[in-house]
Design an enzyme around this catalytic site. Structure first.
Site, short mmCIF file in Angstrom:
data_model
loop_
_atom_site.label_atom_id
_atom_site.label_comp_id
_atom_site.label_asym_id
_atom_site.label_seq_id
_atom_site.Cartn_x
_atom_site.Cartn_y
_atom_site.Cartn_z
N LYS A 24 -0.17 12.61 -3.24
CA LYS A 24 -1.67 12.17 -3.41
C LYS A 24 -1.96 10.77 -3.02
O LYS A 24 -2.80 10.54 -2.20
CB LYS A 24 -1.89 12.00 -5.02
CG LYS A 24 -3.03 11.29 -5.26
CD LYS A 24 -3.64 11.49 -6.97
CE LYS A 24 -2.63 10.36 -7.70
NZ LYS A 24 -3.68 8.91 -7.72
N ASN A 25 -1.10 9.58 -3.23
CA ASN A 25 -1.34 8.61 -2.84
C ASN A 25 -1.27 8.27 -1.14
O ASN A 25 -1.49 7.01 -0.77
CB ASN A 25 -0.36 7.31 -3.68
CG ASN A 25 -0.69 7.28 -4.93
OD1 ASN A 25 -1.89 7.86 -5.30
ND2 ASN A 25 0.04 6.73 -5.85
N CYS A 119 -9.16 -0.12 -15.96
CA CYS A 119 -9.14 1.25 -16.58
C CYS A 119 -8.05 1.30 -17.65
O CYS A 119 -7.81 0.57 -18.10
CB CYS A 119 -8.40 2.30 -15.21
SG CYS A 119 -6.85 1.72 -14.60
N ARG A 124 -7.57 -4.20 -13.15
CA ARG A 124 -7.25 -3.92 -11.94
C ARG A 124 -8.09 -4.48 -10.74
O ARG A 124 -8.97 -4.01 -10.14
CB ARG A 124 -7.30 -2.36 -11.54
CG ARG A 124 -6.85 -1.56 -12.47
CD ARG A 124 -5.15 -1.06 -12.24
NE ARG A 124 -5.21 -0.42 -10.98
CZ ARG A 124 -4.88 0.83 -10.76
NH1 ARG A 124 -4.74 1.71 -11.72
NH2 ARG A 124 -4.28 1.29 -9.52
N ARG A 402 -5.83 15.04 -12.10
CA ARG A 402 -6.06 14.13 -11.26
C ARG A 402 -4.93 14.10 -10.03
O ARG A 402 -5.28 13.70 -9.08
CB ARG A 402 -6.30 12.83 -11.90
CG ARG A 402 -7.67 12.72 -12.33
CD ARG A 402 -7.99 11.28 -12.73
NE ARG A 402 -7.53 10.22 -11.70
CZ ARG A 402 -6.98 8.99 -11.66
NH1 ARG A 402 -6.64 8.48 -12.87
NH2 ARG A 402 -6.55 8.29 -10.67
#
Ligand code: UD1
Length: 423
Positions: A24-25, A119, A124, A402
């Protein structure tokens, strides 16, 4: 879908083979990088997740045509460069949306991207991203909650991207993407060394960029006039792999993983072996087994190649079952401990002191209703449920969706008793 929950009955040993999805990243910045090029791109191994769909929608807002001709394959081609605005509604749902900032600034000379908020894992900031863009000559202002970045021309520069918690992964990706089309040479010092940064550099180089040093803290980028398109297969998701390795270890299981890069998981494998888990490379993958006895350990999370913060919660679930006291220190996101309160509801013995959690192993965890709060914390609760006595209900699993592709299907195929229900 949004309000699904998992119902897990603990106690089954995991056995069998599981295939790990693409990272995903890596998918998110690679998809965003398509905004830089003039030609169509084909990306394989893209996991079908809420986050990758979300980025696809954002790219469509920004004038790209995004197609999924086959499972795992995404084709992206930019058709209209008129819109440069990533709106708050998009960025609010996924912080990583900020990775369109660098490509928009470099290619369209202007970007307007909503400032991401904090978050569940704490504040962040993106000050390091902005410092990098400024060093390349961009002007940056805040207007109505949006970051507005403009630059007639980006110029190569010597940029230091270290911050109070080390390097920044998406910050490195963002500045590297912007520098590909800058005039002259850019050197990024204290660059993130994560494999996802290397994957992005490989993709950009395939598009025609000139980047060297990826995987080291010093990136050298020689600007080019234009980028074309590329075909690329994403690296396997090391966090998903680590999660399944820990699941196998917790359930005293015997699991083979396919599509895994153990060389991206050195710190994790080293730590797990110390705890008493067997992790061995096998033909294109890995095999995991565990004797019942788990040793306690001390661990601190660090930027790559250190132990990843994205596996901290899952390791904590495992150490709840170890024979003695462990200490887990969070050096990347010091507030990332919301899973502690939920694990306590399941009978864990954990004491938090500043950025450290002291985990005292217990004989067993006990099933309970618990709530998912962020992506990786939620995965830890699922793992705890797999071994807990009785039934565990994890609500708000959209957090897990997610970042994990069909986690319940994959776990069920290994013998876990886990079902998805609508709440
Ligand atoms: C990425 C990963 C995330 C992972 C994190 C750390 C993606 C989509 N997400 O997030 O899963 O948990 O790396 O490995 O790839 N910081 C600043 N200023 C900045 C940027 C960051 O102070 O401008 C701080 C952060 O608050 C944090 C640390 O630096 O304490 C690392 O954050 P960073 O590497 O930027 O995380 P992300 O790239 O957002």
């Amino acid at each position: 879908m949004a309000l699904d929950k998992f119902v897990i009955t603990g106690g089954n040993r995991l056995k069998g083979t599981v295939t790990i999805s693409g990272a995903k990243n890596a998918a998110l910045p690679v998809m965003a990088a398509c905004l830089l090029g003039e030609e169509p791109n084909t990306i394989d191994g893209v996991p079908d997740l809420a986050d990758t769909r979300h980025l696809a929608d954002l790219l469509a807002d920004l004038g790209a045509r995004v197609e999924r001709p086959a499972p795992g394959r995404v084709q992206i081609r930019v058709e209209d460069e008129g819109n440069v605005h990533a709106e708050y509604d998009r960025v609010r749902k996924m912080r990583a949306s900020v990775c369109v900032l660098g490509p928009l600034l470099a290619k369209r000379k202007k970007a307007r991207v909503a400032m991401p908020g904090g978050c569940q894992i704490g504040p962040r900031p993106i000050d390091l991203h902005l410092r990098g863009f400024r060093a390349l000559g961009a002007e940056i202002e805040l207007d109505g909650g949006d970051i507005v970045a403009t630059a007639k021309k980006l110029r190569g520069a010597h940029v230091f991207l270290g911050g109070p918690f080390g390097s920044t992964v998406l910050g490195t990706a963002n500045v590297m993407m912007a520098a590909t089309l800058a005039e002259g040479q850019t050197i990024i010092e204290s660059a993130a060394c994560e494999p996802e940064v290397v994957d992005l550099a490989d993709f950009l180089n395939a598009m025609g960029a000139r980047i060297s040093g990826a995987g080291s803290p010093r990136l050298v980028i020689d600007g080019v006039d234009r980028l074309g398109g590329a075909e690329h297969r994403l690296i396997p998701d090391r966090i998903e792999a680590g999660t399944f390795i820990i699941a196998a270890a917790m359930t005293n299981g015997e699991v083979a993983l396919k599509n895994v890069r153990l060389d991206h998981l050195m710190a994790v494998v080293h730590k797990l072996r110390e705890i008493g888990v067997n992790v061995e490379p096998s033909d294109g993958g890995a095999e995991v087994s565990s004797a019942r006895h788990l040793e306690p350990t001390d661990v601190a999370t660090y930027p790559y190649p250190g132990f990843p913060t994205d596996l901290q919660a899952q390791l904590m679930a495992l150490l709840c079952l170890a024979d003695g006291n462990s200490a887990i220190t969070e050096k990347v996101f010091p507030d990332r401990f919301i899973h502690v309160a939920e694990l306590l509801r399941m009978g864990a013995n954990i004491r938090k002191e500043g950025p450290t959690a002291i985990v005292t192993g217990v004989k067993r965890l006990i099933g309970a209703p618990v709530m998912a709060s962020d992506l990786r914390a939620s995965a830890a609760l699922v793992l705890a449920g797999l071994i807990a006595r009785g039934t565990t209900t994890v609500s708000r699993v959209y957090h897990i969706d997610r970042g994990y592709e069909r986690i319940e299907t994959k776990l069920r195929s290994l013998g876990a008793d886990i079902r998805r229900l609508s709440e």
